[in-house]
Design an enzyme around this catalytic site. Structure first.
Site, PDB file in Angstrom:
ATOM      1  N   GLY A 147       0.769  -1.239   0.000  1.00  0.00           N
ATOM      2  CA  GLY A 147       0.000   0.000   0.000  1.00  0.00           C
ATOM      3  C   GLY A 147       0.799   1.286   0.000  1.00  0.00           C
ATOM      4  N   THR A 148       2.000   1.272  -0.568  1.00  0.00           N
ATOM      5  CA  THR A 148       2.772   2.510  -0.577  1.00  0.00           C
ATOM      6  C   THR A 148       2.147   3.567  -1.497  1.00  0.00           C
ATOM      7  OG1 THR A 148       4.320   1.686  -2.250  1.00  0.00           O
ATOM      8  CG2 THR A 148       4.923   1.369   0.083  1.00  0.00           C
ATOM      9  N   ASN A 149       1.572   3.143  -2.608  1.00  0.00           N
ATOM     10  CA  ASN A 149       0.882   4.112  -3.468  1.00  0.00           C
ATOM     11  C   ASN A 149      -0.419   4.578  -2.830  1.00  0.00           C
ATOM     12  OD1 ASN A 149       2.334   4.802  -5.937  1.00  0.00           O
ATOM     13  ND2 ASN A 149       2.314   2.605  -6.321  1.00  0.00           N
TER      14      ASN A 149
ATOM     15  N   LYS B 277     -16.505 -14.169 -10.885  1.00  0.00           N
ATOM     16  CA  LYS B 277     -15.828 -12.868 -10.925  1.00  0.00           C
ATOM     17  C   LYS B 277     -16.846 -11.749 -11.137  1.00  0.00           C
ATOM     18  CE  LYS B 277     -11.760 -10.512 -12.490  1.00  0.00           C
ATOM     19  NZ  LYS B 277     -10.427 -10.645 -13.016  1.00  0.00           N
TER      20      LYS B 277
ATOM     21  N   ARG C 264      -5.564  -7.768  -9.851  1.00  0.00           N
ATOM     22  CA  ARG C 264      -6.633  -8.473 -10.555  1.00  0.00           C
ATOM     23  C   ARG C 264      -7.002  -7.694 -11.812  1.00  0.00           C
ATOM     24  NH1 ARG C 264      -8.512 -12.707  -8.339  1.00  0.00           N
ATOM     25  NH2 ARG C 264      -7.837 -13.110  -6.228  1.00  0.00           N
ATOM     26  N   ILE C 265      -7.336  -8.411 -12.854  1.00  0.00           N
ATOM     27  CA  ILE C 265      -7.760  -7.770 -14.096  1.00  0.00           C
ATOM     28  C   ILE C 265      -9.218  -7.346 -13.941  1.00  0.00           C
ATOM     29  CG2 ILE C 265      -8.205  -8.157 -16.552  1.00  0.00           C
ATOM     30  CD1 ILE C 265      -5.779 -10.113 -16.477  1.00  0.00           C
ATOM     31  N   ILE C 266      -9.488  -6.089 -14.262  1.00  0.00           N
ATOM     32  CA  ILE C 266     -10.847  -5.551 -14.217  1.00  0.00           C
ATOM     33  C   ILE C 266     -11.576  -5.995 -15.478  1.00  0.00           C
ATOM     34  CG2 ILE C 266     -12.213  -3.432 -14.141  1.00  0.00           C
ATOM     35  CD1 ILE C 266     -10.594  -3.873 -11.582  1.00  0.00           C
TER      36      ILE C 266
ATOM     37  N   ASN D 183      -5.006   3.436 -13.502  1.00  0.00           N
ATOM     38  CA  ASN D 183      -4.052   2.489 -12.937  1.00  0.00           C
ATOM     39  C   ASN D 183      -2.648   3.066 -13.045  1.00  0.00           C
ATOM     40  OD1 ASN D 183      -3.109  -0.081 -11.938  1.00  0.00           O
ATOM     41  ND2 ASN D 183      -2.479  -0.575 -14.018  1.00  0.00           N
TER      42      ASN D 183
ATOM     43  N   HIS E 191       1.308   1.739 -13.468  1.00  0.00           N
ATOM     44  CA  HIS E 191       2.043   0.545 -13.889  1.00  0.00           C
ATOM     45  C   HIS E 191       3.537   0.866 -13.889  1.00  0.00           C
ATOM     46  CE1 HIS E 191       2.652  -3.293 -15.850  1.00  0.00           C
ATOM     47  NE2 HIS E 191       3.487  -2.695 -16.675  1.00  0.00           N
TER      48      HIS E 191
END
Length: 193
Positions: A15-17, A68, A94-96, A110, A112
């Site tokens: 959780g640094t971001n 899902k 996880r892929i949305i 997002n 990346h």
């Protein structure tokens, strides 16, 4: 005075971001508040960070849902409950899918750890180091149906010619922690689309 925008941050790890975004909101650098953390790993360290900042947590075990789509509908219902304006993925692994995109598409971003379109997907930093690139970086992009393929909002280069993965991660994280809050602020101000 207009009401502050409400953000949801999705995270799966340390959780640094998340911390960088919440802190920027608390300092007024982002004209918003983090209303909820969405976490698919209830024991993740990011849950403790959220508690320290008084941010409500929606943590769940993905396998507790029949599908899902059911999981993403439950997430979207939680976002609706909190009146979320924007979703910020921050190490959410996880892929949305279309289920969540159909309800929040265009409002999900997002971060990346590569200069997309290079090295999409998991383990991007390790892949870039193994490939031998001389300029690493981070990208903030809109989320669509593709893996790390949505429209790019911002990028920052991270020059590095060493071979130490830990040092490279430190440099990439430092760039992320500056670029993500600044980009969210610019997005909310209408300076980027």
């Amino acid at each position: 005075m207009s009401q502050k925008k409400r953000l949801a941050v999705f995270a799966s790890g340390t959780g640094t971001n998340f911390e960088a975004i919440v802190t920027a909101c608390e300092r007024g650098q982002i004209p918003a508040e983090v209303a909820v953390l969405v976490c698919d790993k209830p024991a993740a360290a990011v849950v403790e960070r959220a508690a320290r900042h008084g941010v409500e947590v929606f943590a769940f075990q993905p396998k507790s849902f029949p599908s899902k789509a059911d999981m993403e509908n439950a997430i979207a219902d939680e976002l609706d409950k909190h009146g979320i304006d924007w979703v910020c993925l921050a190490g959410y692994m996880r892929i949305i899918t279309d289920t969540l995109l159909s309800r929040y598409g265009g409002r999900i971003i997002n971060i990346h750890p590569s200069l997309l379109p290079a090295f999409p997907g998991a383990r991007a930093v390790e892949q870039a180091l193994a490939y031998g690139v001389k300029v690493y970086g981070v990208t903030i992009h809109h989320v669509d149906q593709t893996v790390d393929g949505g429209r790019i909002i911002a990028q920052r280069a991270v020059p590095y010619e060493g071979h130490d993965l830990d040092e490279l991660f430190r440099l990439v994280h430092a760039a992320e922690h500056e670029l993500y809050p600044a980009t969210i602020a610019r997005l909310l101000a209408g300076e980027v689309s």
